[in-house]
Design a protein around this motif. Structure first.
Motif, PDB file in Angstrom:
ATOM      1  N   LEU A 261      -3.773  -3.112 -30.570  1.00 19.99           N
ATOM      2  CA  LEU A 261      -3.908  -3.872 -29.329  1.00 19.99           C
ATOM      3  C   LEU A 261      -2.809  -4.919 -29.234  1.00 19.99           C
ATOM      4  O   LEU A 261      -2.238  -5.331 -30.246  1.00 19.99           O
ATOM      5  N   HIS A 262      -2.525  -5.340 -28.015  1.00 16.71           N
ATOM      6  CA  HIS A 262      -1.622  -6.468 -27.811  1.00 16.71           C
ATOM      7  C   HIS A 262      -2.204  -7.392 -26.742  1.00 16.71           C
ATOM      8  O   HIS A 262      -2.917  -6.955 -25.837  1.00 16.71           O
ATOM      9  N   SER A 263      -1.925  -8.660 -26.889  1.00 19.40           N
ATOM     10  CA  SER A 263      -2.227  -9.656 -25.865  1.00 19.40           C
ATOM     11  C   SER A 263      -0.890 -10.119 -25.329  1.00 19.40           C
ATOM     12  O   SER A 263      -0.090 -10.723 -26.061  1.00 19.40           O
ATOM     13  N   SER A 264      -0.617  -9.816 -24.062  1.00 19.11           N
ATOM     14  CA  SER A 264       0.738 -10.006 -23.549  1.00 19.11           C
ATOM     15  C   SER A 264       0.743 -10.709 -22.191  1.00 19.11           C
ATOM     16  O   SER A 264      -0.277 -10.830 -21.519  1.00 19.11           O
ATOM     17  N   ARG A 265       1.945 -11.128 -21.835  1.00 18.06           N
ATOM     18  CA  ARG A 265       2.166 -11.829 -20.569  1.00 18.06           C
ATOM     19  C   ARG A 265       3.347 -11.181 -19.854  1.00 18.06           C
ATOM     20  O   ARG A 265       4.336 -10.797 -20.487  1.00 18.06           O
ATOM     21  N   TYR A 266       3.236 -11.056 -18.536  1.00 19.79           N
ATOM     22  CA  TYR A 266       4.383 -10.623 -17.731  1.00 19.79           C
ATOM     23  C   TYR A 266       4.733 -11.715 -16.738  1.00 19.79           C
ATOM     24  O   TYR A 266       3.889 -12.504 -16.313  1.00 19.79           O
ATOM     25  N   ASN A 267       6.011 -11.770 -16.398  1.00 21.16           N
ATOM     26  CA  ASN A 267       6.475 -12.682 -15.363  1.00 21.16           C
ATOM     27  C   ASN A 267       7.475 -11.932 -14.484  1.00 21.16           C
ATOM     28  O   ASN A 267       8.416 -11.310 -15.003  1.00 21.16           O
ATOM     29  N   ILE A 268       7.266 -11.960 -13.185  1.00 22.17           N
ATOM     30  CA  ILE A 268       8.148 -11.294 -12.231  1.00 22.17           C
ATOM     31  C   ILE A 268       8.676 -12.347 -11.251  1.00 22.17           C
ATOM     32  O   ILE A 268       7.903 -12.980 -10.548  1.00 22.17           O
ATOM     33  N   ASP A 269       9.995 -12.525 -11.257  1.00 23.58           N
ATOM     34  CA  ASP A 269      10.653 -13.471 -10.353  1.00 23.58           C
ATOM     35  C   ASP A 269      11.322 -12.672  -9.242  1.00 23.58           C
ATOM     36  O   ASP A 269      12.223 -11.871  -9.501  1.00 23.58           O
ATOM     37  N   THR A 270      10.871 -12.860  -8.002  1.00 28.23           N
ATOM     38  CA  THR A 270      11.393 -12.128  -6.854  1.00 28.23           C
ATOM     39  C   THR A 270      12.181 -13.061  -5.950  1.00 28.23           C
ATOM     40  O   THR A 270      11.686 -14.129  -5.576  1.00 28.23           O
ATOM     41  N   GLN A 271      13.395 -12.656  -5.596  1.00 30.72           N
ATOM     42  CA  GLN A 271      14.233 -13.424  -4.678  1.00 30.72           C
ATOM     43  C   GLN A 271      14.764 -12.510  -3.585  1.00 30.72           C
ATOM     44  O   GLN A 271      15.245 -11.407  -3.873  1.00 30.72           O
ATOM     45  N   VAL A 272      14.661 -12.957  -2.354  1.00 35.84           N
ATOM     46  CA  VAL A 272      15.217 -12.235  -1.209  1.00 35.84           C
ATOM     47  C   VAL A 272      16.199 -13.169  -0.502  1.00 35.84           C
ATOM     48  O   VAL A 272      15.859 -14.313  -0.187  1.00 35.84           O
TER      49      VAL A 272
ATOM     50  N   PHE B  85      20.220 -17.921   3.269  1.00 30.86           N
ATOM     51  CA  PHE B  85      18.891 -18.451   2.960  1.00 30.86           C
ATOM     52  C   PHE B  85      18.202 -17.561   1.927  1.00 30.86           C
ATOM     53  O   PHE B  85      18.217 -16.340   2.024  1.00 30.86           O
ATOM     54  N   THR B  86      17.583 -18.201   0.930  1.00 30.20           N
ATOM     55  CA  THR B  86      16.927 -17.473  -0.154  1.00 30.20           C
ATOM     56  C   THR B  86      15.466 -17.889  -0.263  1.00 30.20           C
ATOM     57  O   THR B  86      15.143 -19.079  -0.225  1.00 30.20           O
ATOM     58  N   SER B  87      14.605 -16.878  -0.391  1.00 24.74           N
ATOM     59  CA  SER B  87      13.180 -17.115  -0.604  1.00 24.74           C
ATOM     60  C   SER B  87      12.804 -16.576  -1.979  1.00 24.74           C
ATOM     61  O   SER B  87      13.214 -15.467  -2.354  1.00 24.74           O
ATOM     62  N   SER B  88      12.028 -17.366  -2.752  1.00 29.35           N
ATOM     63  CA  SER B  88      11.665 -16.978  -4.111  1.00 29.35           C
ATOM     64  C   SER B  88      10.155 -16.993  -4.302  1.00 29.35           C
ATOM     65  O   SER B  88       9.468 -17.870  -3.779  1.00 29.35           O
ATOM     66  N   VAL B  89       9.672 -16.025  -5.084  1.00 22.40           N
ATOM     67  CA  VAL B  89       8.250 -15.947  -5.442  1.00 22.40           C
ATOM     68  C   VAL B  89       8.141 -15.557  -6.909  1.00 22.40           C
ATOM     69  O   VAL B  89       8.800 -14.615  -7.353  1.00 22.40           O
ATOM     70  N   ASP B  90       7.318 -16.290  -7.648  1.00 20.98           N
ATOM     71  CA  ASP B  90       7.047 -15.954  -9.054  1.00 20.98           C
ATOM     72  C   ASP B  90       5.633 -15.398  -9.182  1.00 20.98           C
ATOM     73  O   ASP B  90       4.688 -15.959  -8.624  1.00 20.98           O
ATOM     74  N   THR B  91       5.516 -14.297  -9.929  1.00 15.46           N
ATOM     75  CA  THR B  91       4.215 -13.698 -10.209  1.00 15.46           C
ATOM     76  C   THR B  91       4.066 -13.543 -11.719  1.00 15.46           C
ATOM     77  O   THR B  91       5.002 -13.106 -12.389  1.00 15.46           O
ATOM     78  N   SER B  92       2.907 -13.888 -12.246  1.00 19.48           N
ATOM     79  CA  SER B  92       2.696 -13.755 -13.682  1.00 19.48           C
ATOM     80  C   SER B  92       1.241 -13.415 -13.961  1.00 19.48           C
ATOM     81  O   SER B  92       0.370 -13.566 -13.106  1.00 19.48           O
ATOM     82  N   GLY B  93       1.001 -12.960 -15.167  1.00 20.94           N
ATOM     83  CA  GLY B  93      -0.356 -12.634 -15.568  1.00 20.94           C
ATOM     84  C   GLY B  93      -0.431 -12.377 -17.056  1.00 20.94           C
ATOM     85  O   GLY B  93       0.580 -12.118 -17.713  1.00 20.94           O
ATOM     86  N   THR B  94      -1.618 -12.470 -17.602  1.00 24.56           N
ATOM     87  CA  THR B  94      -1.853 -12.194 -19.023  1.00 24.56           C
ATOM     88  C   THR B  94      -3.027 -11.242 -19.159  1.00 24.56           C
ATOM     89  O   THR B  94      -3.897 -11.171 -18.285  1.00 24.56           O
ATOM     90  N   GLY B  95      -3.035 -10.500 -20.240  1.00 20.76           N
ATOM     91  CA  GLY B  95      -4.130  -9.570 -20.462  1.00 20.76           C
ATOM     92  C   GLY B  95      -3.946  -8.798 -21.747  1.00 20.76           C
ATOM     93  O   GLY B  95      -2.988  -9.010 -22.497  1.00 20.76           O
ATOM     94  N   ILE B  96      -4.860  -7.873 -22.001  1.00 16.48           N
ATOM     95  CA  ILE B  96      -4.887  -7.091 -23.230  1.00 16.48           C
ATOM     96  C   ILE B  96      -4.605  -5.631 -22.928  1.00 16.48           C
ATOM     97  O   ILE B  96      -5.043  -5.094 -21.908  1.00 16.48           O
ATOM     98  N   GLY B  97      -3.846  -4.979 -23.797  1.00 15.64           N
ATOM     99  CA  GLY B  97      -3.544  -3.563 -23.643  1.00 15.64           C
ATOM    100  C   GLY B  97      -3.483  -2.871 -24.994  1.00 15.64           C
ATOM    101  O   GLY B  97      -3.664  -3.489 -26.044  1.00 15.64           O
ATOM    102  N   PHE B  98      -3.203  -1.574 -24.952  1.00 17.72           N
ATOM    103  CA  PHE B  98      -3.119  -0.771 -26.157  1.00 17.72           C
ATOM    104  C   PHE B  98      -1.661  -0.516 -26.537  1.00 17.72           C
ATOM    105  O   PHE B  98      -0.759  -0.601 -25.699  1.00 17.72           O
ATOM    106  N   LEU B  99      -1.453  -0.167 -27.801  1.00 18.04           N
ATOM    107  CA  LEU B  99      -0.132   0.250 -28.267  1.00 18.04           C
ATOM    108  C   LEU B  99      -0.298   1.424 -29.211  1.00 18.04           C
ATOM    109  O   LEU B  99      -1.321   1.568 -29.892  1.00 18.04           O
TER     110      LEU B  99
END
Length: 201
Positions: free
Chosen positions: A125-136, A143-157
């Motif tokens: 198992l792993h306990s992991s985090r993702y982060n996604i930085d979006t810029q348009v 002109f630039t617009s930015s949005v950050d998305t992140s989350g944590t959770g458990i998965g398999f390996l």
């Protein structure tokens, strides 16, 4: 009876004393499986968009292990990497977009050596985090617009590899391991293709 019990306890104590702790590091290519995420992002725009994905990056993993029995070790680790990048080009509007993905986390697995020849399989198992930085960005106004998305959770390996003794207490390894459900998200996964070295104490 008492002598047998004392002998058994003494044997257990010797076994614990002989159990070796190993620490090591491995590094190599981390490959992101984010095609379904990119397809969903394109679909959500409702526009004609092309995407260029750089889904490979360099990364490393620190790990430690201790024997469970003669053929199986318990291994724990920490992994991280440089960013994955996706670039979006809007066909009929003056916009460009960029997304950067980063994953990191801790893992716990059983490393089993069924053939006593260096080959191993692992699962856990792993306990992991993702982060996604979006810029348009608008190519006309800048002109630039930015949005950050992140989350944590458990998965398999799950994975496999080969380990060889280099010198007394030093081992080298090569492995490929797939981390599923990064941050608990079913459409985020990553493959680790690494070379590593460990030292037993």
């Amino acid at each position: 009876m008492k002598k047998a019990l004392v002998f058994s306890l003494a044997a257990m104590a010797v076994g614990v004393a002989q159990a070796q702790m190993s620490v090591g590091v491995e590094g190599g290519v981390f490959q992101a499986d984010i095609d379904s995420v990119v397809a969903s992002e394109i679909s959500s725009t409702g526009r004609s968009v092309t995407a260029t994905t750089d889904d490979s990056s360099s990364g490393f993993r620190l790990f430690g292990s201790t024997p469970l029995n003669q053929k199986t070790d318990i291994e724990f680790g920490f992994f991280t990497h440089s960013d994955f990048t996706v670039k979006y080009d809007f066909t009929f509007v003056p916009l460009v977009g960029t997304q950067t993905y980063s994953f990191s986390g801790l893992d716990l697995s059983a490393v089993h050596k069924p053939l006593n020849n260096g080959f191993f399989v692992k699962g856990g198992l792993h306990s992991s985090r993702y982060n996604i930085d979006t810029q348009v960005r608008s190519t006309t106004t800048g002109f630039t617009s930015s949005v950050d998305t992140s989350g944590t959770g458990i998965g398999f390996l799950a994975g496999l590899g080969y380990e060889a003794t280099v010198s007394d207490g030093v081992k080298a390894r090569a492995s490929i391991v797939r981390y599923m459900n990064i941050g608990g998200e079913s459409d985020l996964a990553m493959n680790l293709m690494t070379l590593g070295i460990s030292k037993s104490f």
